[in-house]
Design a protein around this motif. Structure first.
Motif, mmCIF file in Angstrom:
data_model
loop_
_atom_site.group_PDB
_atom_site.id
_atom_site.type_symbol
_atom_site.label_atom_id
_atom_site.label_comp_id
_atom_site.label_asym_id
_atom_site.label_seq_id
_atom_site.Cartn_x
_atom_site.Cartn_y
_atom_site.Cartn_z
ATOM 1 N N SER A 1 0.837 -1.199 0.000
ATOM 2 C CA SER A 1 0.000 0.000 0.000
ATOM 3 C C SER A 1 0.869 1.245 0.000
ATOM 4 N N GLU A 2 2.114 1.087 -0.430
ATOM 5 C CA GLU A 2 3.050 2.211 -0.346
ATOM 6 C C GLU A 2 3.011 3.031 -1.633
ATOM 7 N N GLU A 3 3.115 4.322 -1.477
ATOM 8 C CA GLU A 3 3.083 5.240 -2.597
ATOM 9 C C GLU A 3 4.490 5.595 -3.050
ATOM 10 N N LEU A 4 4.647 5.810 -4.334
ATOM 11 C CA LEU A 4 5.895 6.315 -4.895
ATOM 12 C C LEU A 4 7.095 5.449 -4.539
ATOM 13 N N ALA A 5 6.897 4.150 -4.399
ATOM 14 C CA ALA A 5 8.009 3.303 -3.993
ATOM 15 C C ALA A 5 8.942 3.041 -5.170
ATOM 16 N N GLY A 6 10.204 2.749 -4.844
ATOM 17 C CA GLY A 6 11.158 2.384 -5.871
ATOM 18 C C GLY A 6 11.693 3.543 -6.663
ATOM 19 N N GLN A 7 11.612 4.757 -6.169
ATOM 20 C CA GLN A 7 12.111 5.904 -6.889
ATOM 21 C C GLN A 7 13.379 6.431 -6.242
ATOM 22 N N ASN A 8 14.034 7.347 -6.940
ATOM 23 C CA ASN A 8 15.204 7.992 -6.386
ATOM 24 C C ASN A 8 14.783 9.130 -5.470
ATOM 25 N N LEU A 9 15.739 9.644 -4.728
ATOM 26 C CA LEU A 9 15.440 10.675 -3.743
ATOM 27 C C LEU A 9 14.848 11.923 -4.391
ATOM 28 N N ASP B 1 -3.739 8.207 -0.274
ATOM 29 C CA ASP B 1 -5.153 8.462 -0.548
ATOM 30 C C ASP B 1 -5.365 8.833 -2.013
ATOM 31 N N ILE B 2 -4.485 9.668 -2.530
ATOM 32 C CA ILE B 2 -4.596 10.105 -3.927
ATOM 33 C C ILE B 2 -4.433 8.917 -4.868
ATOM 34 N N LYS B 3 -3.467 8.060 -4.555
ATOM 35 C CA LYS B 3 -3.249 6.884 -5.403
ATOM 36 C C LYS B 3 -4.474 5.972 -5.395
ATOM 37 N N ARG B 4 -5.072 5.788 -4.219
ATOM 38 C CA ARG B 4 -6.256 4.925 -4.131
ATOM 39 C C ARG B 4 -7.440 5.535 -4.867
ATOM 40 N N ALA B 5 -7.593 6.851 -4.772
ATOM 41 C CA ALA B 5 -8.691 7.529 -5.469
ATOM 42 C C ALA B 5 -8.543 7.377 -6.977
ATOM 43 N N ILE B 6 -7.329 7.538 -7.471
ATOM 44 C CA ILE B 6 -7.082 7.397 -8.907
ATOM 45 C C ILE B 6 -7.374 5.972 -9.356
ATOM 46 N N GLU C 1 -14.381 12.421 -8.346
ATOM 47 C CA GLU C 1 -15.257 12.889 -7.266
ATOM 48 C C GLU C 1 -15.833 11.700 -6.497
ATOM 49 N N TRP C 2 -16.367 10.745 -7.231
ATOM 50 C CA TRP C 2 -16.947 9.552 -6.609
ATOM 51 C C TRP C 2 -15.890 8.768 -5.828
ATOM 52 N N ALA C 3 -14.731 8.528 -6.455
ATOM 53 C CA ALA C 3 -13.682 7.737 -5.821
ATOM 54 C C ALA C 3 -13.123 8.440 -4.582
ATOM 55 N N SER C 4 -12.976 9.752 -4.656
ATOM 56 C CA SER C 4 -12.425 10.502 -3.525
ATOM 57 C C SER C 4 -13.344 10.439 -2.315
ATOM 58 N N LYS C 5 -14.647 10.445 -2.563
ATOM 59 C CA LYS C 5 -15.601 10.314 -1.460
ATOM 60 C C LYS C 5 -15.468 8.954 -0.784
ATOM 61 N N GLN C 6 -15.262 7.909 -1.597
ATOM 62 C CA GLN C 6 -15.080 6.571 -1.032
ATOM 63 C C GLN C 6 -13.811 6.510 -0.179
ATOM 64 N N VAL C 7 -12.737 7.109 -0.706
ATOM 65 C CA VAL C 7 -11.461 7.106 0.017
ATOM 66 C C VAL C 7 -11.584 7.899 1.313
#
Length: 376
Positions: free
Chosen positions: A96-104, A322-327, A350-356
């Protein structure tokens, strides 16, 4: 000093750099000379022509600094891949991690946090020079224990992954519960074993759910014998570990968190405390832009600067997770429409963001209840 590679990896890197240079020279040659392989009368003429081409290519071979940098990066990737295939669990769990595997440079955070992370990377890159040549003692005297504290989903684990890539070191993840559910008689060996495994592999040791370990109740004089045993062994192993240890602590209210409030024993041992905050408006805009995959069909009006700003302001409590899950939820909704209408629209977001938001509220309520009952 940017790439901490041993002798064998250095040799492989130089061979890789040479290969890159030769490939570039051959490409340059193929553009300059039209090959006419059917115009030779004898094998001798063909052989002489081939030798001439080889000499021409070799005369163009020149290893550049870019070749060496790229070769070193490729060796680091290979070393990380080898480490992840061993019997140890060196791969950060990113379910459930965001932006993983990137450089600094790819991590979206405040300038203060970015500076602290870069300083940490620079220190670790300088470690061998400081200990082996500049007289700052052996590796064991240069333990680096740091605390990453902040709300869930703001980039703590992603930052560890980026640091791992920058240093070319694998990650060895353990849970704080590994310490707490072991009997006192086995505790010392259990903790030493975890630290030793990471030490032997040259890994970054990551202790997850460290909010339990840094809680003031854990460090009280009148704490139970089992709790005192955990804190004593933790301090001992953090002090002797010749490498980087990162404690990841989820703090519900990062604004109220102050490093000065940490137990004195921990303050003494921690080289750095990085407090991760929820993203501000401009950072949320960047996250909305970054987390929508390029190949995903999107209504063009959705990704205008004006609309992204509106989304950032409306869902102002959202972090990267949260943003990743909404998308993702919005994309799943769009994918169920007829082919001609399969693109993410504003109403999907809009719909997805409300769910999140609903799930986020419930999760925070549960976490607060668990935190309040932890030491009651």
């Amino acid at each position: 000093m940017n790439y901490e590679l041993s002798g064998g990896f250095i040799k492989n890197a130089m061979l890789q750099a040479l290969s890159l240079s030769v490939g570039r020279a051959r490409l340059h040659k193929s553009k300059d000379v039209k090959r006419e392989e059917d115009c030779f009368d004898t094998e001798t003429e063909r052989h002489q022509h081939t030798l001439s081409e080889i000499e021409s290519v070799l005369s163009r071979v020149e290893i550049s600094s870019d070749d060496i940098h790229l070769a070193c990066k490729l060796q680091i990737r290979g070393r990380l891949a080898d480490a992840s295939s061993t019997k140890y669990d060196f791969v950060m769990q990113n379910e459930s991690e965001e932006l993983a595997g990137q450089n600094l440079d790819d991590i979206i955070c405040s300038s203060d946090v970015k500076t602290r992370l870069q300083n940490l990377v620079n220190f670790e890159k300088a470690r061998k020079l400081l200990t082996s040549q500049w007289g700052f003692g052996g590796e064991s005297s240069m333990s680096t224990s740091v605390l990453f504290a902040g709300p869930s989903g703001v980039g703590k684990k992603a930052s560890v992954t980026a640091i791992s890539r920058e240093l070319g070191r694998p990650i060895h993840v353990i849970e704080s519960s590994d310490f707490l559910r072991v009997g006192i008689s086995k505790l010392a060996n259990r903790i030493k074993e975890k630290f030793r495994d990471a030490q032997n592999a040259g890994a970054i040791l990551v202790i997850r759910d460290a909010e339990v370990l840094i809680h003031p109740e854990m460090w009280k004089v009148n704490a139970s014998s089992s709790v005192r045993a955990v804190t004593s062994q933790l301090i001992s192993n953090l002090s002797s570990f010749s490498g980087l240890v990162v404690l990841l602590a989820t703090i519900l209210d990062s604004a109220a968190f102050e490093s000065d409030a940490l137990p004195a024993q921990l303050q003494h041992i921690l080289r750095l405390v990085v407090k991760f905050e929820s993203p501000d408006e401009s950072q949320r805009v960047q996250l909305w832009q970054k987390l929508i995959p390029k190949q995903t069909p999107v209504d063009k009006t959705l990704i205008t600067n004006k609309n992204l700003m509106l989304m950032s302001r409306k869902w102002n409590t959202f972090v990267a997770r949260d943003i990743k899950r909404a998308i993702l939820d919005a994309a799943a909704r769009a994918a169920m429409r007829p082919v001609s209408e399969r693109l993410i629209r504003s109403d999907d977001i809009e719909w997805a963001s409300k769910q999140v938001q609903a799930r986020k509220t419930e999760t925070l309520r549960s976490m607060r209840a668990a935190a309040s009952s932890m030491f009651s």
